[in-house]
Motif scaffolding. Structure first.
Motif, PDB file in Angstrom:
ATOM      1  N   PRO A 236       0.834  -1.209   0.000  1.00 47.23           N
ATOM      2  CA  PRO A 236       0.000   0.000   0.000  1.00 47.23           C
ATOM      3  C   PRO A 236       0.866   1.256   0.000  1.00 47.23           C
ATOM      4  O   PRO A 236       1.916   1.296   0.651  1.00 47.23           O
ATOM      5  N   LEU A 237       0.419   2.270  -0.720  1.00 44.48           N
ATOM      6  CA  LEU A 237       1.190   3.501  -0.818  1.00 44.48           C
ATOM      7  C   LEU A 237       1.035   4.394   0.408  1.00 44.48           C
ATOM      8  O   LEU A 237       1.988   5.053   0.815  1.00 44.48           O
ATOM      9  N   SER A 238      -0.151   4.407   1.011  1.00 47.71           N
ATOM     10  CA  SER A 238      -0.347   5.282   2.167  1.00 47.71           C
ATOM     11  C   SER A 238       0.069   4.560   3.447  1.00 47.71           C
ATOM     12  O   SER A 238      -0.120   3.352   3.591  1.00 47.71           O
ATOM     13  N   SER A 239       0.618   5.316   4.381  1.00 46.82           N
ATOM     14  CA  SER A 239       1.026   4.709   5.651  1.00 46.82           C
ATOM     15  C   SER A 239      -0.185   4.224   6.435  1.00 46.82           C
ATOM     16  O   SER A 239      -0.106   3.212   7.134  1.00 46.82           O
ATOM     17  N   ASP A 240      -1.322   4.911   6.316  1.00 42.25           N
ATOM     18  CA  ASP A 240      -2.533   4.455   7.004  1.00 42.25           C
ATOM     19  C   ASP A 240      -2.943   3.072   6.509  1.00 42.25           C
ATOM     20  O   ASP A 240      -3.256   2.187   7.309  1.00 42.25           O
ATOM     21  N   ALA A 241      -2.959   2.872   5.191  1.00 43.15           N
ATOM     22  CA  ALA A 241      -3.328   1.572   4.631  1.00 43.15           C
ATOM     23  C   ALA A 241      -2.300   0.511   5.008  1.00 43.15           C
ATOM     24  O   ALA A 241      -2.647  -0.625   5.337  1.00 43.15           O
ATOM     25  N   ARG A 242      -1.032   0.869   4.989  1.00 40.11           N
ATOM     26  CA  ARG A 242       0.018  -0.085   5.333  1.00 40.11           C
ATOM     27  C   ARG A 242      -0.082  -0.503   6.788  1.00 40.11           C
ATOM     28  O   ARG A 242       0.131  -1.656   7.141  1.00 40.11           O
ATOM     29  N   ASN A 243      -0.422   0.435   7.667  1.00 45.51           N
ATOM     30  CA  ASN A 243      -0.492   0.137   9.099  1.00 45.51           C
ATOM     31  C   ASN A 243      -1.648  -0.788   9.462  1.00 45.51           C
ATOM     32  O   ASN A 243      -1.684  -1.310  10.578  1.00 45.51           O
TER      33      ASN A 243
ATOM     34  N   GLY B 178       7.808   0.579   6.311  1.00 46.95           N
ATOM     35  CA  GLY B 178       7.331   1.253   5.114  1.00 46.95           C
ATOM     36  C   GLY B 178       8.348   2.155   4.455  1.00 46.95           C
ATOM     37  O   GLY B 178       8.012   2.924   3.565  1.00 46.95           O
ATOM     38  N   ASN B 179       9.587   2.051   4.862  1.00 46.25           N
ATOM     39  CA  ASN B 179      10.654   2.858   4.266  1.00 46.25           C
ATOM     40  C   ASN B 179      11.673   1.932   3.612  1.00 46.25           C
ATOM     41  O   ASN B 179      11.809   0.779   3.998  1.00 46.25           O
TER      42      ASN B 179
END
Length: 134
Positions: free
Chosen positions: A31-38, A88-89
């Motif tokens: 996922p591109l957004s950190s919210d979605a990734r989290n 995510g980095n």
């Protein structure tokens, strides 16, 4: 970019950005957004992260099971990719591809690796054996 991950170990692939990873793995996107990734079900070794001993950065990583995170109990299993990243980095290190994500999750949580090389070693059995589960 590929690099050896230990004596006799399989190769892993490193990507310098989420865009590069997603271009190489469109069937298992990060996922591109950190919210979605989290919201993904990931492995962090009790929140401490896994030490990167593959590229010797010694930085801490999390394991993501893509696409969608590790399946929850009762959810269907699917083939996917196990990726280590620094929350995510970059770098995005592909540790296993086209493996059953539920089996990968079970193996990782059974071994409870604290280092990325230990995760690669634990996941090797999935890559070495054809699976009857998908």
């Amino acid at each position: 970019m590929s690099a050896k991950c230990g004596v006799g170990a399989r190769r892993y692939t490193a990507h310098t950005s989420v865009f590069a990873y997603n271009a190489a793995h469109p069937d298992a996107p990060m996922p591109l957004s950190s919210d979605a990734r989290n919201t993904l079900r990931s492995f962090t070794c009790a929140g401490a992260g896994l030490v990167d001993d593959l590229i010797a950065s010694e930085k801490r990583h999390t394991l993501d099971f893509l696409p969608g995170g590790a399946p929850e109990p009762g959810e269907p299993d699917q083939a996917g990719t196990v990726v280590a990243s620094r929350w995510g980095n970059p770098p995005y290190l592909v540790l296993a591809e086209q493996v059953p994500l539920r089996q990968a999750w079970k193996i990782i949580t059974a071994h409870w690796p604290a280092k990325l090389s230990s995760a690669v070693e634990a996941l090797r059995s999935l890559a070495d054996e054809p699976s009857s589960e998908a």
